[in-house]
Design an enzyme around this catalytic site. Structure first.
Site, short mmCIF file in Angstrom:
data_model
loop_
_atom_site.label_atom_id
_atom_site.label_comp_id
_atom_site.label_asym_id
_atom_site.label_seq_id
_atom_site.Cartn_x
_atom_site.Cartn_y
_atom_site.Cartn_z
N GLY A 253 0.73 -1.20 0.02
CA GLY A 253 0.18 -0.15 -0.14
C GLY A 253 0.85 1.28 -0.08
N ARG B 58 -10.45 -2.38 -2.24
CA ARG B 58 -10.91 -1.48 -0.92
C ARG B 58 -11.38 -0.05 -1.36
NH1 ARG B 58 -6.92 1.70 -1.60
NH2 ARG B 58 -4.58 1.11 -1.96
#
Length: 405
Positions: free
Chosen positions: A153, A277
């Site tokens: 990420g 997400r």
């Protein structure tokens, strides 16, 4: 009567928004975390649990089910979503397919599935040692993107390598002790495709919006500015939409939010990455300001099996500029936040660090020390408002003493 619990596994910067919306929907937010003190200032409560232990999570969720009822289980964190899927399956609750999530979070497997489905992606190879990295880079050609195959990420560990010495340096870094691996080290080497970068935000099988993404100078990919919606022609929008929805089909991601990053190239849209997400950091806020759709609220409604409402309620341009530290050192001061917040059209000003905080540049999202969000009827107005506000902010970083000083 006790309110039913909505359980969140670990969290991100979006956790506050999630907790607030859970409360607003009449539920009791509970965060299960290996380090619950991180969430002490959020609504609801936090409980210490080994979130890497599925049995421990099942035990705690069973206790909550018996004592106050369980409305749903979710997480703002991509790394926890596979576990969330397994828990939802165990308790018969709405949730993502854990197999699809885990395959998507493995960047190499993700690319295999996208390639098999004919989705346009960069050429890629995987390596588990330095020799394989060098051989893969020779096959693909430099410049190339070199990054961990397991999703970390925020562009953590991602670097553009243009020369062999840069390739060797970054390979040494990734296989060394400084980069933290959650599993066996595997490196992805990818063709560097250049062109404007976009993000497509979806919920379930529905495309919500497409935005632009801008990064700082290479070799790193530090966030600089995002704008929603992107100024696209009808043809560009339709082609990005088609490729984005094909990603969902290829990866089995027809449930919940997905964030898809693409670049527009000579061959049209090429998928850089699919994240199972919500878009990171300020994306939900930008979508809410631009379209009047609260993706956090809609995600929670999906989790608790309520009907969604993804209709756009307004048409504005929303943009965020990230404030990025320019050097290692100690942040002496940062000023101008209140002046920037007072600018007409500015929706949010936030500093992530306090004065006297050590700054250690990482070449990823951790180099950002704050952001400014602005909204206006047109892209040009939003950009001008953002620039005016950012010009009012200043800071000073004193370099760390060098050896011998």
């Amino acid at each position: 009567m006790a309110r039913r619990a909505l359980v969140m596994i670990e969290g991100t910067r979006s956790s506050r928004h999630y907790a607030q919306e859970v409360e607003r929907l009449g539920l009791h937010p509970i965060i299960l975390s290996a380090n619950p003190s991180r969430f002490d200032n959020l609504a609801g409560e936090s409980i210490r649990v080994d979130t890497g232990n599925l049995d421990a999570l099942i035990h705690e969720c069973s206790r909550l089910l018996a004592t106050q009822g369980l409305a749903g289980i979710t997480s703002p964190s991509e790394s926890a979503n596979g576990t969330v899927g397994k828990l939802c399956h165990h308790f018969g609750l709405p949730g993502p397919n854990p197999t699809s999530i885990e395959r998507c979070c493995d960047k190499f497997t993700q690319r295999q599935l996208l390639a098999e489905a004919g989705v346009p992606i960069p050429a890629y190879r995987m390596a588990t040692n330095a020799k394989e990295v060098e051989r893969s880079a020779a096959e693909i050609g430099l410049p190339a993107i070199v990054k961990p195959a397991a999703d970390t990420g925020g562009s953590s560990g991602v670097r553009l390598c243009r020369r062999l010495d840069e390739l060797a340096e970054h390979t040494t870094y990734l296989f060394g002790e400084k980069h933290v691996w959650q599993s066996s080290p595997r490196i992805l080497i990818e063709e560097f495709v250049d062109g404007p970068q976009y993000m497509a935000e979806t919920m379930g099988n529905e495309l919500i919006t497409i935005g632009t993404m801008d990064f700082g100078p290479p070799p790193h990919f530090v966030y600089r500015e995002w704008t929603i919606p992107a100024p696209l022609t009808v043809d560009e929008y339709e082609r990005i939409a088609e490729v984005s929805l094909s990603c969902l089909r290829a990866l089995g991601l027809g449930w919940g939010p997905t964030d898809i990053e693409l670049r527009w190239t000579e061959r049209g849209p090429v998928v850089i990455e699919v994240n199972p997400r919500l878009g990171g950091w300020a994306v939900p806020q930008l979508v809410r300001l631009a379209h009047g759709i609260d993706l956090v609220t809609e995600h929670i409604k999906l989790v608790i099996a309520e009907e969604l409402d993804l209709r756009s309620r307004q048409s504005q341009t929303a943009a965020v500029r990230f404030l990025v530290a320019e050097r290692d050192g100690t942040l002496d001061w940062i000023t101008g936040g209140s002046q920037a917040a007072a600018v007409s059209g500015v929706a949010d000003v936030k500093f992530y660090v306090e004065p006297k905080t050590p700054i250690d540049l990482k070449g990823d999202y951790r180099d950002c020390i704050g952001h400014v969000v602005a909204t206006s009827p047109t892209p040009a107005q939003a950009a001008a408002t953002l620039q005016h506000a950012v010009d009012l902010i200043d800071w000073s970083i004193t370099p760390f003493p060098t050896l011998g000083e």
